[in-house]
Scaffold this motif. Structure first.
Motif, PDB file in Angstrom:
ATOM      1  N   ARG A   1      -7.481   2.457   5.068  1.00  0.00           N
ATOM      2  CA  ARG A   1      -6.521   2.895   6.061  1.00  0.00           C
ATOM      3  C   ARG A   1      -6.291   1.734   7.028  1.00  0.00           C
ATOM      4  NH1 ARG A   1     -10.206   7.258   9.549  1.00  0.00           N
ATOM      5  NH2 ARG A   1     -11.610   5.717  10.525  1.00  0.00           N
ATOM      6  N   ALA A   2      -5.079   1.660   7.570  1.00  0.00           N
ATOM      7  CA  ALA A   2      -4.733   0.572   8.486  1.00  0.00           C
ATOM      8  C   ALA A   2      -3.524   1.015   9.293  1.00  0.00           C
ATOM      9  CB  ALA A   2      -4.442  -0.711   7.712  1.00  0.00           C
ATOM     10  N   ARG A   3      -3.103   0.148  10.222  1.00  0.00           N
ATOM     11  CA  ARG A   3      -1.922   0.421  11.027  1.00  0.00           C
ATOM     12  C   ARG A   3      -0.939  -0.724  10.844  1.00  0.00           C
ATOM     13  NH1 ARG A   3      -3.037   4.721  14.424  1.00  0.00           N
ATOM     14  NH2 ARG A   3      -1.062   4.406  15.515  1.00  0.00           N
ATOM     15  N   ALA A   4       0.361  -0.366  10.852  1.00  0.00           N
ATOM     16  CA  ALA A   4       1.424  -1.351  10.668  1.00  0.00           C
ATOM     17  C   ALA A   4       2.713  -0.761  11.229  1.00  0.00           C
ATOM     18  CB  ALA A   4       1.585  -1.697   9.188  1.00  0.00           C
ATOM     19  N   PRO A   5       3.737  -1.593  11.471  1.00  0.00           N
ATOM     20  CA  PRO A   5       5.014  -1.067  11.957  1.00  0.00           C
ATOM     21  C   PRO A   5       5.597  -0.049  10.996  1.00  0.00           C
ATOM     22  CG  PRO A   5       4.945  -3.447  12.186  1.00  0.00           C
ATOM     23  CD  PRO A   5       3.734  -3.067  11.380  1.00  0.00           C
ATOM     24  N   GLY A   6       6.187   1.003  11.565  1.00  0.00           N
ATOM     25  CA  GLY A   6       6.839   2.014  10.745  1.00  0.00           C
ATOM     26  C   GLY A   6       8.293   1.672  10.503  1.00  0.00           C
ATOM     27  N   ALA A   7       9.082   2.675  10.165  1.00  0.00           N
ATOM     28  CA  ALA A   7      10.509   2.464   9.956  1.00  0.00           C
ATOM     29  C   ALA A   7      11.175   2.069  11.277  1.00  0.00           C
ATOM     30  CB  ALA A   7      11.136   3.737   9.389  1.00  0.00           C
ATOM     31  N   PRO A   8      12.306   1.359  11.211  1.00  0.00           N
ATOM     32  CA  PRO A   8      12.989   0.970  12.448  1.00  0.00           C
ATOM     33  C   PRO A   8      13.244   2.171  13.353  1.00  0.00           C
ATOM     34  CG  PRO A   8      13.981  -0.117  10.565  1.00  0.00           C
ATOM     35  CD  PRO A   8      12.999   0.862  10.013  1.00  0.00           C
ATOM     36  N   GLY A   9      12.925   1.977  14.639  1.00  0.00           N
ATOM     37  CA  GLY A   9      13.163   3.032  15.613  1.00  0.00           C
ATOM     38  C   GLY A   9      12.033   4.018  15.776  1.00  0.00           C
ATOM     39  N   THR A  10      10.908   3.817  15.045  1.00  0.00           N
ATOM     40  CA  THR A  10       9.805   4.780  15.145  1.00  0.00           C
ATOM     41  C   THR A  10       8.816   4.434  16.243  1.00  0.00           C
ATOM     42  OG1 THR A  10       8.586   3.554  13.444  1.00  0.00           O
ATOM     43  CG2 THR A  10       9.953   5.399  12.712  1.00  0.00           C
ATOM     44  N   GLY A  11       8.997   3.309  16.937  1.00  0.00           N
ATOM     45  CA  GLY A  11       8.131   2.997  18.061  1.00  0.00           C
ATOM     46  C   GLY A  11       6.909   2.219  17.656  1.00  0.00           C
ATOM     47  N   PRO A  12       5.729   2.571  18.185  1.00  0.00           N
ATOM     48  CA  PRO A  12       4.515   1.770  17.955  1.00  0.00           C
ATOM     49  C   PRO A  12       4.053   1.835  16.496  1.00  0.00           C
ATOM     50  CG  PRO A  12       3.968   3.834  19.028  1.00  0.00           C
ATOM     51  CD  PRO A  12       5.476   3.766  19.009  1.00  0.00           C
ATOM     52  N   ASP A  13       3.048   1.008  16.210  1.00  0.00           N
ATOM     53  CA  ASP A  13       2.498   0.988  14.860  1.00  0.00           C
ATOM     54  C   ASP A  13       1.953   2.361  14.477  1.00  0.00           C
ATOM     55  OD1 ASP A  13       3.117  -1.637  14.889  1.00  0.00           O
ATOM     56  OD2 ASP A  13       1.052  -2.379  15.024  1.00  0.00           O
ATOM     57  N   ILE A  14       2.088   2.673  13.203  1.00  0.00           N
ATOM     58  CA  ILE A  14       1.620   3.964  12.702  1.00  0.00           C
ATOM     59  C   ILE A  14       0.643   3.727  11.560  1.00  0.00           C
ATOM     60  CG2 ILE A  14       3.712   5.186  13.386  1.00  0.00           C
ATOM     61  CD1 ILE A  14       4.635   5.063  10.505  1.00  0.00           C
ATOM     62  N   PRO A  15      -0.241   4.692  11.288  1.00  0.00           N
ATOM     63  CA  PRO A  15      -1.238   4.498  10.224  1.00  0.00           C
ATOM     64  C   PRO A  15      -0.638   4.684   8.832  1.00  0.00           C
ATOM     65  CG  PRO A  15      -1.509   6.666  11.186  1.00  0.00           C
ATOM     66  CD  PRO A  15      -0.444   5.973  12.000  1.00  0.00           C
ATOM     67  N   PHE A  16      -1.253   4.042   7.860  1.00  0.00           N
ATOM     68  CA  PHE A  16      -0.906   4.259   6.460  1.00  0.00           C
ATOM     69  C   PHE A  16      -2.166   4.133   5.614  1.00  0.00           C
ATOM     70  CE2 PHE A  16      -0.759  -0.323   6.796  1.00  0.00           C
ATOM     71  CZ  PHE A  16      -1.169  -0.795   5.552  1.00  0.00           C
ATOM     72  N   LEU A  17      -2.079   4.612   4.368  1.00  0.00           N
ATOM     73  CA  LEU A  17      -3.190   4.543   3.414  1.00  0.00           C
ATOM     74  C   LEU A  17      -2.866   3.557   2.308  1.00  0.00           C
ATOM     75  CD1 LEU A  17      -4.018   8.337   2.991  1.00  0.00           C
ATOM     76  CD2 LEU A  17      -5.420   6.648   4.188  1.00  0.00           C
ATOM     77  N   LEU A  18      -3.909   2.982   1.708  1.00  0.00           N
ATOM     78  CA  LEU A  18      -3.739   2.069   0.586  1.00  0.00           C
ATOM     79  C   LEU A  18      -4.797   2.387  -0.462  1.00  0.00           C
ATOM     80  CD1 LEU A  18      -2.144  -0.592  -0.291  1.00  0.00           C
ATOM     81  CD2 LEU A  18      -4.249  -1.777   0.306  1.00  0.00           C
ATOM     82  N   LEU A  19      -4.357   2.683  -1.679  1.00  0.00           N
ATOM     83  CA  LEU A  19      -5.255   2.877  -2.807  1.00  0.00           C
ATOM     84  C   LEU A  19      -5.386   1.547  -3.540  1.00  0.00           C
ATOM     85  CD1 LEU A  19      -4.073   5.716  -2.088  1.00  0.00           C
ATOM     86  CD2 LEU A  19      -4.310   6.294  -4.507  1.00  0.00           C
ATOM     87  N   ARG A  20      -6.622   1.165  -3.873  1.00  0.00           N
ATOM     88  CA  ARG A  20      -6.847  -0.125  -4.532  1.00  0.00           C
ATOM     89  C   ARG A  20      -7.770   0.077  -5.723  1.00  0.00           C
ATOM     90  NH1 ARG A  20      -9.829  -4.232  -0.894  1.00  0.00           N
ATOM     91  NH2 ARG A  20      -7.792  -4.676   0.023  1.00  0.00           N
ATOM     92  N   GLY A  21      -7.363  -0.467  -6.861  1.00  0.00           N
ATOM     93  CA  GLY A  21      -8.198  -0.416  -8.064  1.00  0.00           C
ATOM     94  C   GLY A  21      -8.102  -1.729  -8.807  1.00  0.00           C
ATOM     95  N   ARG A  22      -9.139  -2.039  -9.583  1.00  0.00           N
ATOM     96  CA  ARG A  22      -9.131  -3.284 -10.358  1.00  0.00           C
ATOM     97  C   ARG A  22      -9.687  -3.025 -11.747  1.00  0.00           C
ATOM     98  NH1 ARG A  22      -8.120  -8.423 -10.211  1.00  0.00           N
ATOM     99  NH2 ARG A  22      -9.319  -9.888 -11.492  1.00  0.00           N
ATOM    100  N   GLY A  23      -9.068  -3.654 -12.747  1.00  0.00           N
ATOM    101  CA  GLY A  23      -9.541  -3.537 -14.111  1.00  0.00           C
ATOM    102  C   GLY A  23      -8.391  -3.666 -15.085  1.00  0.00           C
ATOM    103  N   ARG A  24      -8.684  -3.379 -16.345  1.00  0.00           N
ATOM    104  CA  ARG A  24      -7.647  -3.356 -17.377  1.00  0.00           C
ATOM    105  C   ARG A  24      -6.997  -1.985 -17.479  1.00  0.00           C
ATOM    106  NH1 ARG A  24     -11.401  -7.068 -18.907  1.00  0.00           N
ATOM    107  NH2 ARG A  24     -10.606  -8.974 -19.910  1.00  0.00           N
ATOM    108  N   ALA A  25      -7.712  -0.975 -17.008  1.00  0.00           N
ATOM    109  CA  ALA A  25      -7.190   0.398 -17.018  1.00  0.00           C
ATOM    110  C   ALA A  25      -7.383   0.979 -15.621  1.00  0.00           C
ATOM    111  CB  ALA A  25      -7.918   1.243 -18.058  1.00  0.00           C
ATOM    112  N   VAL A  26      -6.286   1.174 -14.916  1.00  0.00           N
ATOM    113  CA  VAL A  26      -6.304   1.719 -13.556  1.00  0.00           C
ATOM    114  C   VAL A  26      -5.386   2.924 -13.523  1.00  0.00           C
ATOM    115  CG1 VAL A  26      -5.836   1.258 -11.114  1.00  0.00           C
ATOM    116  CG2 VAL A  26      -6.754  -0.557 -12.566  1.00  0.00           C
ATOM    117  N   ARG A  27      -5.811   3.974 -12.822  1.00  0.00           N
ATOM    118  CA  ARG A  27      -5.013   5.208 -12.782  1.00  0.00           C
ATOM    119  C   ARG A  27      -5.087   5.807 -11.380  1.00  0.00           C
ATOM    120  NH1 ARG A  27      -5.744  11.046 -14.891  1.00  0.00           N
ATOM    121  NH2 ARG A  27      -3.795  11.524 -15.961  1.00  0.00           N
TER     122      ARG A  27
END
Length: 419
Positions: free
Chosen positions: A95-121
């Protein structure tokens, strides 16, 4: 997108998003979720500081969830009306914070899924109903995704030409899948070196009684690492839990094979087992057993592709082998004879494959120096399952087990050199 696919299924109350990677090379896959609202991950696990490529200028406060189990289903509560995002994947959640869509004001949180390998789902299911939460539970079993809503249970599965959703007695079939663009050259360039093995000549046939009597065990074929494993939900359990060694030999018009499989409590489908009716595939693929493919020559006497002989081999309760030819090949049960036996670590199969005259386009019999196209696949059903859990593939390649049936691409076969 090459080896990466994304499937979106939009329903009246939820959105199902399935991202899958199946590649011959390892990749890192990251999937962001910008939910445009405050959210909370429902977990008792803690968070620790982490990083995302390019963070600092726009992305900050990066944290990674310390997941107790990497394959646990995660539920993310979104907003104040009870809606949720359900996540099922083997990897890391950040989880982290970053700017949202234009006009949404301050930074908002978002999620990031991360996987590594030859088979990721990555499986994500998002409540979209206007009346609050529409999803009660999400689960996966084999290639089936189950979404339980207030209106009932929805079972999603990939079909041969699209997507299928079963809702009680009703079945909805979607056939809007966009065909993947194929480019021959990258496939050739990315392909790993062909597997290679040696088969010695035998003056006397081996016993073929479930033992190694009569086999030369100096030249094993090994199936014991994750690059050789096609998985379902769970990754490769390791060589101690599931692996195989095999020995090949030959004489005249016969190829001999002994396969020693290491597995806990082999589960063998019996001839009187109730029909599974899962797919339009041989039901014996959902059992511990073998798939074997042999091609003596690449080209026939008239320049046509030479026949491939494929066999699905299942140990039977009487110590004999139950055999059928695999789809799209010239294999048939009459060409196989042999037996099997339990071993200290699993089971062992010994068999002979008689090569018919059609296998030799220009001459009779096998000869020293011949290089046969060959592959060996070992299926594993697994405990408390109806569909097979995975399979080891001697020629390698990895990826997913679903929709493989009893087929194996001849372009992937390894080489069995006769000595």
């Amino acid at each position: 997108f090459g080896p990466l696919t994304r499937t979106l299924i939009a329903g009246p109350d939820y959105l199902l998003d399935l991202v899958e990677l199946g590649s011959d090379r390892e990749h890192t896959v990251e999937l962001p979720w910008h939910l445009a609202d405050e959210f909370a991950v429902e977990t008792a696990d803690g968070w620790t500081a982490d990083s995302i490529a390019g963070d600092g200028e726009f992305v900050h406060d990066v944290q990674r969830l310390l997941r107790g189990r990497a394959d646990d289903l995660l539920r993310v509560r979104v907003g104040m009306d009870g809606r949720a995002l359900h996540l099922c994947f083997d990897g890391e959640l950040l989880r982290a914070r970053a700017p949202g869509a234009p006009g949404t004001g301050p930074d908002i949180p978002f999620l990031l899924l991360r996987g590594r390998g030859r088979a990721v789902r990555f499986l994500s299911v998002l409540d979209t109903g206007a009346g609050g939460p529409g999803i009660e539970a999400v689960s996966t079993s084999g290639g089936v995704i189950e979404v339980r809503t207030g209106a009932g249970l929805h079972r999603h599965a990939v079909s041969t030409d699209g997507w299928e959703i079963r809702m009680g007695a009703e079945t909805v079939r979607l056939r809007a899948r966009r065909p993947a663009e194929t480019t021959l050259q990258p496939l050739i360039a990315d392909r790993p070196a062909r597997a290679h093995a040696f088969a010695p000549h035998l003056l006397q046939p081996p016993a073929l009684d479930g033992t190694l009597d009569g086999f030369d065990t100096g030249f094993p074929l090994t199936l014991d690492y994750d690059d050789q494993y096609r998985r379902s939900e769970e990754p490769y359990p390791g060589a101690e839990a599931f692996s195989a060694r095999a020995w090949a030999a030959w004489s005249d018009e016969v190829v001999y094979l002994a396969v020693d499989v290491r597995t806990d409590d082999p589960r063998l489908r019996t001839t009187d087992a109730a029909p599974l009716r899962l797919d339009n595939e041989p039901e014996d693929i959902h059992s511990d057993g073998l798939q074997i493919y042999v091609r003596v020559a690449a080209v026939g006497s008239l320049g046509e592709p030479a026949p491939v002989y494929g066999f699905l081999v299942i140990p039977s309760a009487d110590g004999q082998l139950r055999v059928q030819g695999t789809g799209g090949t010239a294999g048939n049960a009459a060409l196989i004879r042999g037996a099997w036996a339990l071993s200290d670590a699993g089971y062992r199969v010994t068999l002979a494959m008689a090569m018919p005259p059609d296998a030799f386009p220009s001459r009779d019999g096998l000869r020293t120096g011949d290089r046969l196209d060959f592959d060996l696949l070992v299926n594993r059903l697994g405990a408390e399952r109806e569909r097979r859990e995975g399979q080891l593939v001697w020629s390698g390649g990895g990826g997913w087990i679903w929709l493989r049936g009893d087929r194996q691409d001849p372009a992937r076969f390894g080489v069995l050199e006769l000595g």
